[in-house]
Design a protein around this motif. Structure first.
Motif, mmCIF file in Angstrom:
data_model
loop_
_atom_site.group_PDB
_atom_site.id
_atom_site.type_symbol
_atom_site.label_atom_id
_atom_site.label_comp_id
_atom_site.label_asym_id
_atom_site.label_seq_id
_atom_site.Cartn_x
_atom_site.Cartn_y
_atom_site.Cartn_z
ATOM 1 N N SER A 1 0.812 -1.208 0.000
ATOM 2 C CA SER A 1 0.000 0.000 0.000
ATOM 3 C C SER A 1 0.848 1.262 0.000
ATOM 4 C CB SER A 1 -0.912 0.015 1.226
ATOM 5 O OG SER A 1 -0.122 0.046 2.406
ATOM 6 N N GLY A 2 2.079 1.170 0.500
ATOM 7 C CA GLY A 2 2.939 2.337 0.595
ATOM 8 C C GLY A 2 2.855 3.044 1.927
ATOM 9 N N ILE A 3 1.966 2.614 2.811
ATOM 10 C CA ILE A 3 1.876 3.201 4.142
ATOM 11 C C ILE A 3 2.224 2.105 5.146
ATOM 12 C CG2 ILE A 3 -0.637 2.835 4.255
ATOM 13 C CD1 ILE A 3 -0.768 5.398 5.997
ATOM 14 N N TYR A 4 3.200 2.395 5.994
ATOM 15 C CA TYR A 4 3.637 1.374 6.931
ATOM 16 C C TYR A 4 4.429 1.996 8.072
ATOM 17 C CZ TYR A 4 7.892 1.670 4.079
ATOM 18 O OH TYR A 4 8.991 2.120 3.393
ATOM 19 N N TYR A 5 4.630 1.199 9.107
ATOM 20 C CA TYR A 5 5.354 1.599 10.305
ATOM 21 C C TYR A 5 6.850 1.475 10.054
ATOM 22 C CZ TYR A 5 6.818 1.276 15.238
ATOM 23 O OH TYR A 5 7.415 1.470 16.456
ATOM 24 N N THR B 1 -7.298 -6.689 2.471
ATOM 25 C CA THR B 1 -5.942 -6.830 2.997
ATOM 26 C C THR B 1 -5.406 -5.479 3.455
ATOM 27 O OG1 THR B 1 -5.508 -8.707 1.552
ATOM 28 C CG2 THR B 1 -3.587 -7.554 2.415
ATOM 29 N N ILE B 2 -5.621 -4.454 2.648
ATOM 30 C CA ILE B 2 -5.146 -3.113 2.990
ATOM 31 C C ILE B 2 -5.897 -2.581 4.207
ATOM 32 C CG2 ILE B 2 -5.025 -0.722 2.190
ATOM 33 C CD1 ILE B 2 -4.420 -1.924 -0.625
ATOM 34 N N GLU B 3 -7.195 -2.823 4.286
ATOM 35 C CA GLU B 3 -7.978 -2.396 5.460
ATOM 36 C C GLU B 3 -7.407 -3.008 6.733
ATOM 37 O OE1 GLU B 3 -10.319 -0.267 6.113
ATOM 38 O OE2 GLU B 3 -10.861 0.338 4.096
ATOM 39 N N GLY B 4 -7.083 -4.296 6.691
ATOM 40 C CA GLY B 4 -6.497 -4.956 7.851
ATOM 41 C C GLY B 4 -5.146 -4.345 8.212
ATOM 42 N N HIS B 5 -4.371 -4.020 7.209
ATOM 43 C CA HIS B 5 -3.064 -3.391 7.436
ATOM 44 C C HIS B 5 -3.237 -2.009 8.068
ATOM 45 C CE1 HIS B 5 1.056 -2.173 6.846
ATOM 46 N NE2 HIS B 5 0.645 -1.128 6.157
ATOM 47 N N LEU B 6 -4.169 -1.209 7.556
ATOM 48 C CA LEU B 6 -4.417 0.122 8.112
ATOM 49 C C LEU B 6 -4.851 0.031 9.578
ATOM 50 C CD1 LEU B 6 -6.268 1.885 5.151
ATOM 51 C CD2 LEU B 6 -3.873 2.162 5.837
ATOM 52 N N ALA B 7 -5.652 -0.970 9.892
ATOM 53 C CA ALA B 7 -6.127 -1.144 11.267
ATOM 54 C C ALA B 7 -4.980 -1.475 12.228
ATOM 55 C CB ALA B 7 -7.185 -2.234 11.330
ATOM 56 N N ALA B 8 -3.922 -2.098 11.721
ATOM 57 C CA ALA B 8 -2.799 -2.493 12.568
ATOM 58 C C ALA B 8 -1.791 -1.371 12.791
ATOM 59 C CB ALA B 8 -2.086 -3.700 11.944
ATOM 60 N N LEU C 1 -1.765 10.251 8.463
ATOM 61 C CA LEU C 1 -1.430 9.761 7.123
ATOM 62 C C LEU C 1 -2.407 8.685 6.645
ATOM 63 C CD1 LEU C 1 2.465 9.645 7.199
ATOM 64 C CD2 LEU C 1 0.963 11.383 6.197
ATOM 65 N N ILE C 2 -3.090 8.026 7.564
ATOM 66 C CA ILE C 2 -4.095 7.036 7.164
ATOM 67 C C ILE C 2 -5.218 7.732 6.394
ATOM 68 C CG2 ILE C 2 -5.795 5.353 7.986
ATOM 69 C CD1 ILE C 2 -3.840 4.806 10.342
ATOM 70 N N ALA C 3 -5.677 8.885 6.881
ATOM 71 C CA ALA C 3 -6.716 9.650 6.180
ATOM 72 C C ALA C 3 -6.188 10.188 4.851
ATOM 73 C CB ALA C 3 -7.221 10.789 7.063
ATOM 74 N N VAL C 4 -4.928 10.608 4.816
ATOM 75 C CA VAL C 4 -4.319 11.080 3.563
ATOM 76 C C VAL C 4 -4.311 9.942 2.548
ATOM 77 C CG1 VAL C 4 -2.164 11.891 2.507
ATOM 78 C CG2 VAL C 4 -2.912 12.842 4.697
ATOM 79 N N PHE C 5 -3.916 8.749 2.985
ATOM 80 C CA PHE C 5 -3.894 7.574 2.113
ATOM 81 C C PHE C 5 -5.296 7.273 1.576
ATOM 82 C CE2 PHE C 5 -4.622 3.019 1.636
ATOM 83 C CZ PHE C 5 -3.646 2.671 0.726
ATOM 84 N N ARG C 6 -6.285 7.247 2.472
ATOM 85 C CA ARG C 6 -7.665 6.946 2.054
ATOM 86 C C ARG C 6 -8.159 7.956 1.029
ATOM 87 N NH1 ARG C 6 -10.333 3.251 4.646
ATOM 88 N NH2 ARG C 6 -9.637 2.434 6.629
ATOM 89 N N HIS C 7 -7.901 9.215 1.262
ATOM 90 C CA HIS C 7 -8.344 10.260 0.337
ATOM 91 C C HIS C 7 -7.644 10.112 -1.019
ATOM 92 C CE1 HIS C 7 -9.762 14.117 -1.075
ATOM 93 N NE2 HIS C 7 -8.520 14.420 -1.401
ATOM 94 N N ARG C 8 -6.342 9.872 -0.990
ATOM 95 C CA ARG C 8 -5.549 9.762 -2.220
ATOM 96 C C ARG C 8 -6.062 8.629 -3.116
ATOM 97 N NH1 ARG C 8 -0.809 11.787 -3.730
ATOM 98 N NH2 ARG C 8 0.343 10.691 -5.322
ATOM 99 N N TYR C 9 -6.430 7.510 -2.508
ATOM 100 C CA TYR C 9 -6.849 6.345 -3.286
ATOM 101 C C TYR C 9 -8.356 6.121 -3.283
ATOM 102 C CZ TYR C 9 -1.982 5.310 -3.943
ATOM 103 O OH TYR C 9 -0.662 5.392 -4.318
ATOM 104 N N GLY C 10 -9.118 7.086 -2.769
ATOM 105 C CA GLY C 10 -10.574 6.997 -2.824
ATOM 106 C C GLY C 10 -11.139 5.854 -2.001
#
Length: 192
Positions: free
Chosen positions: A44-48, A110-117, A123-132
């Motif tokens: 996804s490009g977003i990670y810890y 899969t990405i939803e589960g990753h975001l939840a972790a 940046l989670i909201a930025v990611f969601r907005h960027r990819y709709g």
């Protein structure tokens, strides 16, 4: 832990890599590649990613990693939440997975589960907005922030990501590898 990433050859000759090397030097370009292909990255490009970990793996130290990330942020390559130690490589999902999503695509789950972790991060909201992606139940876990983020002591907080599955045993000599089936994008089907 990721076991493969996509790096397109045009990165070096006509794209981001060429620009980063010529304007900022090879260490900045190497760090950009690290952010897309490190074992900590996610499709996804977003990670810890604590700066101490990245700095150690790159051999440059946490402070130099932060300095380079600031350059990459100005170049609009990534954004970094220093308090939560969450990085967002802005175009990684499109390059690593797809620009087109179909209804019911299992990768979204899969990405939803990753975001939840992930630790809570704007940046989670930025990611969601960027990819709709609509706001889901996952807005980041309530883990402690990246310890030492304000004091300059770059320690990793508790790892919010699940432990990777153990690797299967290697094939016996003379046997073909036991590779999982792939989908139309070359991604493992079994991992979903």
């Amino acid at each position: 832990m990721r076991n493969s990433s996509i790096l397109k050859s045009r990165f070096w000759i006509a794209g981001t890599g060429r620009r980063l090397i010529h304007q900022h030097g090879p260490q900045v370009a190497l760090t950009a590649i690290y952010l897309t292909a490190s074992p900590h990255s996610h499709m996804s490009g977003i990670y810890y990613l604590p700066p101490g970990t990245a700095g150690d793996e790159l051999g440059i130290g946490a402070d130099e990693f932060i300095r380079i990330v600031r350059i990459l942020e100005r170049e609009r390559f990534c954004q970094y939440d220093r308090d939560a130690c969450v990085i967002l490589v802005l175009t990684m999902l499109a390059h690593q997975v797809s620009r087109d999503w179909k209804a019911g695509d299992k990768r979204i789950r899969t990405i939803e589960g990753h975001l939840a972790a992930l630790p809570h991060s704007d940046l989670i909201a930025v990611f969601r907005h960027r990819y709709g992606m609509p706001e889901g139940a996952s807005e980041g876990a309530s883990h402690a922030p990246c310890q030492g983020a304000s004091e300059g002591a770059w320690h990793a907080g508790p790892n919010p990501l699940p432990e990777p599955k153990p690797s299967p045993p290697p094939p016996k000599p003379g046997q073909a590898g036991n590779f999982p089936p792939l989908d139309e994008n070359g991604l493992d089907v079994e991992g979903r």
